[in-house]
Design a protein around this motif. Structure first.
Motif, short mmCIF file in Angstrom:
data_model
loop_
_atom_site.label_atom_id
_atom_site.label_comp_id
_atom_site.label_asym_id
_atom_site.label_seq_id
_atom_site.Cartn_x
_atom_site.Cartn_y
_atom_site.Cartn_z
N PRO A 281 46.99 -7.86 52.34
CA PRO A 281 46.83 -6.42 51.95
C PRO A 281 45.77 -6.00 50.95
N LEU A 282 45.42 -6.84 50.11
CA LEU A 282 44.73 -6.73 48.93
C LEU A 282 43.14 -6.69 49.61
N MET A 283 42.90 -7.63 50.36
CA MET A 283 41.72 -7.34 51.24
C MET A 283 41.52 -5.88 51.89
N GLY A 314 33.07 -0.27 42.88
CA GLY A 314 33.40 -1.51 42.19
C GLY A 314 34.60 -1.81 41.97
N LEU A 315 35.61 -0.80 41.98
CA LEU A 315 37.10 -1.31 41.84
C LEU A 315 37.58 -1.80 43.29
N GLY A 316 37.06 -1.29 44.33
CA GLY A 316 37.58 -1.72 45.64
C GLY A 316 37.01 -3.27 45.78
N VAL A 321 35.67 -11.25 45.85
CA VAL A 321 35.03 -12.44 45.95
C VAL A 321 36.03 -13.60 45.08
N PRO A 322 36.94 -13.17 44.00
CA PRO A 322 37.88 -14.11 43.70
C PRO A 322 38.77 -14.62 44.65
N VAL A 323 39.42 -13.91 45.45
CA VAL A 323 40.25 -14.21 46.62
C VAL A 323 39.50 -15.22 47.49
N ALA A 385 40.41 -8.95 57.91
CA ALA A 385 41.08 -9.53 56.83
C ALA A 385 42.37 -10.40 57.30
N GLY A 386 42.99 -9.70 58.28
CA GLY A 386 44.37 -10.40 58.71
C GLY A 386 43.93 -11.75 59.54
N ARG A 387 42.86 -11.75 60.12
CA ARG A 387 42.47 -12.80 61.09
C ARG A 387 41.89 -13.91 60.27
N ALA A 388 41.01 -13.66 59.17
CA ALA A 388 40.53 -14.72 58.15
C ALA A 388 41.50 -15.08 57.28
#
Length: 406
Positions: A281-283, A314-316, A321-323, A385-388
């Motif tokens: 969900p974050l992604m 930028g906020l989005g 990258v950290p995740v 995102a869900g698949r990865a």
């Protein structure tokens, strides 16, 4: 097979005070990395004018940076495993800073291509080295720290862009700015390296990095999509504000600064967020916010909309990258440096090859049309995102968490 760099391979575990000092040294390295990228980004219009080239030629020169990065990343795991993150960061950081100072020195286009090739190679190795040490420091600390490290990269970008916006008003020439930025970066890198941990993998990586496969390939694809948008801000935001919106040099630089400030704020809060929100969900939210911000900047033809839109981008993107790097560092069977380098190989393909692609579209249409690609890529990042990352957990989880990185 794994040869993750740890202090216990050759050195005793650090004391809490030593670990704290190393963490702050690493924050300085991330800050310098962001400032160097911003210094290059601010001077893209200057470089374009200095060499008398169009968007397509500029895009091809940027592509040289991407080629250098990809070539270097094929050896990153082996090099960092042999010499340790501290040694690699010191050497590559100094060369990278020197490359920035030389951007306007050649009088021919081929010189620019050579400098950007060197810049891409050394910047990518510097990035993997400090991320490898960041992964280990987060592990030793036992809590999420990666977003905070990357917040310093964004803060460096904001400061670098802000300085680049202010200095022309004070009468500084671009050459003086680049030389001064290099000098300050060299001093900070040398001081920070002295306080970094001594980490060395036993024997280093046995084989050079191969193309990412399986889960690393999926994570790397997301990294590429996210870094296309991030790279677009580094390389094209200033030129977009100046060329498409008619902004002054100072206001144009603020476009990059607004992006970097929002990204820094998102990353300073990112460790708290990552401990509570699952990666998928974050992604998804990150991709949709980045797409919305870019669409706002492109569709509303006023300076304020551009600044706000770049801030939303930028906020989005702040915790993408950290995740992803955190997940790459925790893939079973490979070292942190190898996992990060594997994902970085695709990520840099996006960050370095994406902006040239945008430039080629701009050459044949407009820069607005080129940057519209970012909207498409950000939406695709959200949808994939869900698949990865479907099997990943938030860093606060008790099992399999993505609690380190980038």
């Amino acid at each position: 097979m794994s040869a993750t760099p740890t202090p216990t391979d050759a050195f005793p575990a650090p004391t809490p005070r030593r670990l704290l000092a190393a963490a702050w040294a690493l924050r300085i390295q991330f800050f310098v990395s962001g400032a160097l990228f911003a210094t290059w980004g601010v001077h893209v219009p200057t470089v374009k004018a200095h060499y008398g080239i169009g968007e397509q030629a500029l895009a091809l020169a940027m592509l040289a940076s991407g080629v250098g990065a990809l070539l270097a990343l094929t050896q990153a795991g082996r090099v960092i495993g042999r010499f340790g993150p501290r040694g690699v960061a010191g050497l590559t950081g100094l060369v990278c800073a020197s490359g920035v100072s030389l951007l306007l020195t050649p009088s021919v286009y081929g010189g620019l291509v050579g400098i950007l090739l060197l810049f891409g190679a050394t910047a990518s190795l510097f990035d993997v080295a400090i991320n490898a040490e960041a992964t280990e420091i987060e592990h030793l600390a036992g809590r999420p720290l990666m977003s905070g490290f990357h917040a310093m990269f964004s803060l460096g970008g904001m400061v670098g862009a802000g300085v680049g916006s202010l200095l022309p008003l004070l009468g500084w020439t671009p050459g003086t700015h680049l030389a001064t930025a290099c000098g300050v970066a060299v001093l900070l890198i040398l001081g920070a390296c002295a306080a970094m941990l001594k980490m060395r993998a036993a024997g280093g990586e046995k084989q050079p990095m191969s193309l990412p496969r399986g889960v690393l390939a999926l994570i790397g694809t997301l990294a590429a999509l996210g870094l296309i948008a991030e790279g677009a801000m580094y390389d094209w935001s200033v030129l977009f504000m100046k060329q498409e919106r008619g902004s002054s040099a100072s206001v144009s630089a603020l476009g990059y600064a607004s992006f970097s400030l929002a990204m820094a704020l998102g990353r300073f809060a990112g460790d708290w967020v990552r401990a509570r929100v699952a990666p998928v969900p974050l992604m998804v939210a990150s991709g949709l916010m980045a797409a919305s911000g870019m669409a706002l900047a492109l569709l509303v033809p006023v300076e304020q909309a551009g600044l706000l839109g770049f801030a939303l981008v930028g906020l989005g993107l702040s915790n993408v990258v950290p995740v992803l790097f955190s997940a790459a560092a925790k893939v079973p069977g490979v070292s942190a440096a190898h996992g990060i380098a594997a994902v970085s190989s695709l990520g840099y393909l996006g960050m370095m090859a994406g902006p040239p692609l945008i430039g080629m579209v701009a050459e044949h249409s407009s820069l607005t049309a080129g940057l519209a690609c970012v909207v498409v890529f950000a939406v695709f990042m959200a949808l994939s995102a869900g698949r990865a990352l479907g099997g990943a957990r938030a860093p606060g989880s008790t099992e399999g968490g993505v609690g380190a990185t980038s």
